[in-house]
Design a protein around this motif. Sequence first.
Motif, mmCIF file in Angstrom:
data_model
loop_
_atom_site.group_PDB
_atom_site.id
_atom_site.type_symbol
_atom_site.label_atom_id
_atom_site.label_comp_id
_atom_site.label_asym_id
_atom_site.label_seq_id
_atom_site.Cartn_x
_atom_site.Cartn_y
_atom_site.Cartn_z
ATOM 1 N N UNK A 62 42.265 30.805 36.552
ATOM 2 C CA UNK A 62 40.808 30.950 36.571
ATOM 3 C C UNK A 62 40.704 32.245 36.187
ATOM 4 N N UNK A 63 39.974 32.263 34.886
ATOM 5 C CA UNK A 63 39.350 33.632 34.338
ATOM 6 C C UNK A 63 38.678 34.754 35.519
ATOM 7 N N UNK A 64 37.722 33.982 36.233
ATOM 8 C CA UNK A 64 37.032 34.872 37.048
ATOM 9 C C UNK A 64 37.714 35.438 38.023
ATOM 10 N N UNK A 65 38.850 34.396 38.647
ATOM 11 C CA UNK A 65 39.800 35.091 39.793
ATOM 12 C C UNK A 65 40.615 36.151 39.122
ATOM 13 N N UNK A 66 41.219 36.228 37.884
ATOM 14 C CA UNK A 66 41.910 37.249 37.411
ATOM 15 C C UNK A 66 41.137 38.408 37.234
ATOM 16 N N UNK A 68 38.499 39.495 38.782
ATOM 17 C CA UNK A 68 38.067 39.952 39.920
ATOM 18 C C UNK A 68 39.184 40.744 40.420
ATOM 19 N N UNK A 69 40.341 40.141 40.637
ATOM 20 C CA UNK A 69 41.620 40.749 41.165
ATOM 21 C C UNK A 69 41.988 41.772 40.284
ATOM 22 N N UNK A 70 42.000 41.857 39.096
ATOM 23 C CA UNK A 70 42.335 42.864 38.236
ATOM 24 C C UNK A 70 41.327 44.263 38.381
ATOM 25 N N UNK A 71 40.209 43.867 38.397
ATOM 26 C CA UNK A 71 39.195 44.667 38.449
ATOM 27 C C UNK A 71 39.013 45.802 39.719
ATOM 28 N N UNK A 72 39.260 45.024 40.844
ATOM 29 C CA UNK A 72 39.400 45.601 42.286
ATOM 30 C C UNK A 72 40.684 46.263 42.386
ATOM 31 N N UNK A 73 41.692 45.542 41.976
ATOM 32 C CA UNK A 73 42.929 46.373 41.939
ATOM 33 C C UNK A 73 43.196 47.617 41.048
ATOM 34 N N UNK A 74 42.578 47.586 39.763
ATOM 35 C CA UNK A 74 42.800 48.800 39.027
ATOM 36 C C UNK A 74 41.709 49.851 39.519
ATOM 37 N N UNK A 242 34.545 42.429 47.052
ATOM 38 C CA UNK A 242 33.300 42.677 46.460
ATOM 39 C C UNK A 242 33.442 42.220 44.924
ATOM 40 N N UNK A 243 34.334 42.363 44.447
ATOM 41 C CA UNK A 243 34.331 41.946 42.949
ATOM 42 C C UNK A 243 34.478 40.230 42.889
ATOM 43 N N UNK A 244 35.331 39.707 43.931
ATOM 44 C CA UNK A 244 35.262 38.127 43.786
ATOM 45 C C UNK A 244 33.921 37.635 44.388
#
Length: 309
Positions: A62-66, A68-74, A242-244
Amino acid sequence: MLAIFLKTLPFFLLIGTGWLAVRLRILPTEAAGWLTKFVFYFALSAMLFRFSSQLDLAQLFDPRFVAAYLSGSILIWTLGMVVAYRRGLALDEMAIEAQCCMIGNTGFLGVPMLLVLLGEPAVGPVLLVLSMDTIIFSSLITLVIGIGRQGRFRLSVIGPALRGVAANPMVVSMLAGLAWGWFNLPMPEALDEYLSILGAAATPGALFAIGASLTGIQLRRTGPALWLSFAKLFLHPLAVGIAALFIFRVEPFSAGVMIAAAALPVAGNVYILAQYFNVGVQRVSSAILISTAVSIVTIPVVIHWITQG
């Protein structure tokens, strides 16, 4: 809320049992390492392969899932780097602290616990989180530490990062399982039963191994460890949440699983990296101990919030 706490309690009791077994010298200290290897290379790999082989690759990604997780984690990884930089730490120390801030114990704690508590629909999101942690961020820290040790970027730092990913049995088992499902290969009953029996050892084995490994940790440098634990247990799930939910509009259940995975305590593999590179070992081990202890309270709160919609 009490019902959720009681559901999560057996998982932490298994961790406590592993800790007590080594503490009382029923098992030697070395037992933790051997049990970890058994879970890592065999039981957990069998579980991941079996789950992955039943997933539809097109539905899993799921591109949105990826995003969201990457942006919040980074964001949290960068925050960890900045805080460490402000304290005057070297680049390799900055990287190991940043890793503590956002790499959770998804493999040994998240996969067994979240799949039991949240059901089979959680398989895909949990495996996506595990894939991003092991492939992207494990490679990232190896590259950054390599640059820090060599003084500048060189192509030679890419090799160890790629070898680390290729040699990770969790990555190999997930990719093999996805390929099995992608080609629609038949799963013989005997093979499925074998994977099921071996994979069933992953949950108790992994949790017992976590507890056994905690016995060798002594609380020192608690100031940095408290900050790292706070970032991991509170800031990381807040950032990906928040990102998700508000930026990328991830489907609510998948977003909840992502947040629960982000709320897991600091992963043991960060300690392995710290030992391997001989950087920040004490503060990493203390952060693992503190975050694991505090997560006994915080994880039920997150699971309760998810199950309440």
